[in-house]
Design an enzyme around this catalytic site. Sequence first.
Site, short mmCIF file in Angstrom:
data_model
loop_
_atom_site.label_atom_id
_atom_site.label_comp_id
_atom_site.label_asym_id
_atom_site.label_seq_id
_atom_site.Cartn_x
_atom_site.Cartn_y
_atom_site.Cartn_z
N ASP A 1 22.88 13.05 68.29
CA ASP A 1 21.71 13.53 67.53
C ASP A 1 20.95 14.22 68.81
OD1 ASP A 1 19.75 12.86 64.67
OD2 ASP A 1 18.86 13.42 66.90
N ASN B 1 19.51 9.64 54.88
CA ASN B 1 18.09 10.38 54.38
C ASN B 1 18.44 11.03 53.29
OD1 ASN B 1 16.56 8.65 56.23
ND2 ASN B 1 16.65 10.34 57.80
N HIS C 1 24.34 13.84 55.99
CA HIS C 1 24.84 13.15 57.29
C HIS C 1 24.35 11.55 57.18
CE1 HIS C 1 21.16 15.18 57.82
NE2 HIS C 1 20.87 14.27 58.56
N HIS D 1 23.30 8.71 59.65
CA HIS D 1 23.01 8.39 61.08
C HIS D 1 23.66 7.00 61.49
CE1 HIS D 1 19.28 10.97 61.25
NE2 HIS D 1 19.53 10.94 60.03
P1 AMP Z 1 17.53 13.82 58.85
O1 AMP Z 1 16.10 13.82 59.00
O2 AMP Z 1 18.12 12.83 57.92
O3 AMP Z 1 17.97 15.30 58.13
O4 AMP Z 1 18.10 13.97 60.29
C1 AMP Z 1 18.28 15.34 61.08
C2 AMP Z 1 18.64 14.78 62.27
O5 AMP Z 1 19.40 15.98 62.83
C3 AMP Z 1 17.55 14.43 63.24
O6 AMP Z 1 17.77 13.30 63.66
C4 AMP Z 1 17.56 15.63 64.30
O7 AMP Z 1 17.15 14.99 65.57
C5 AMP Z 1 18.85 16.00 64.21
N1 AMP Z 1 19.29 17.22 64.67
C6 AMP Z 1 18.58 18.46 64.55
N2 AMP Z 1 19.21 19.60 65.16
C7 AMP Z 1 20.05 19.33 65.67
C8 AMP Z 1 21.21 19.67 66.64
N3 AMP Z 1 21.15 20.99 67.00
N4 AMP Z 1 22.05 18.72 67.17
C9 AMP Z 1 22.05 17.60 66.92
N5 AMP Z 1 21.28 16.78 66.05
C10 AMP Z 1 20.28 17.69 65.72
#
Ligand code: AMP
Length: 111
Positions: free
Chosen positions: A30, A86, A99, A101
């Site tokens: 992340d 989420n 995805h 986490h």
């Molecule tokens: P969610 O809130 O479950 O949709 O999680 C999205 C996650 O993607 C967040 O924890 C972000 O920090 C992460 N994220 C956003 N852009 C990127 C990226 N370019 N590379 C890796 N993680 C990312």
Amino acid sequence: MSDCLFCKIIAGDIPSKQVYEDDHLVVFHDIAPKAPTHVLVVPRKHIATLNDADNSDHDLFGHIALTIPKIAKQLGLTDGYRTVLNTDKGGGQEVFHIHFHILGGGPMPFA
Ligand code: AMP
Ligand code: ZN
């Protein structure tokens, strides 16, 4: 999905710190970690949210569940970890490509 951030990462068009891949999944760190170890388990198939999965995804979700422990072991999360999914805006989802986490490596709780 041409406008999807995670599809672009999977395609290699946007860089990521990848830790695992197979025919169905890509796993990368992340970009804004909420724990000492925080990776995202992302299916190669674009599914926007859990609500958009269907019976054709049955095997994919079994594969994810059985692969997460292998990834956690690879990352050294020997004493456990938290897995978070989420779903949609009300669930705090920000990237609309499904995805999981994996969070661990330090004191709980994690986001
Ligand atoms: P969610 O809130 O479950 O949709 O999680 C999205 C996650 O993607 C967040 O924890 C972000 O920090 C992460 N994220 C956003 N852009 C990127 C990226 N370019 N590379 C890796 N993680 C990312
Ligand atoms: Zn996508």
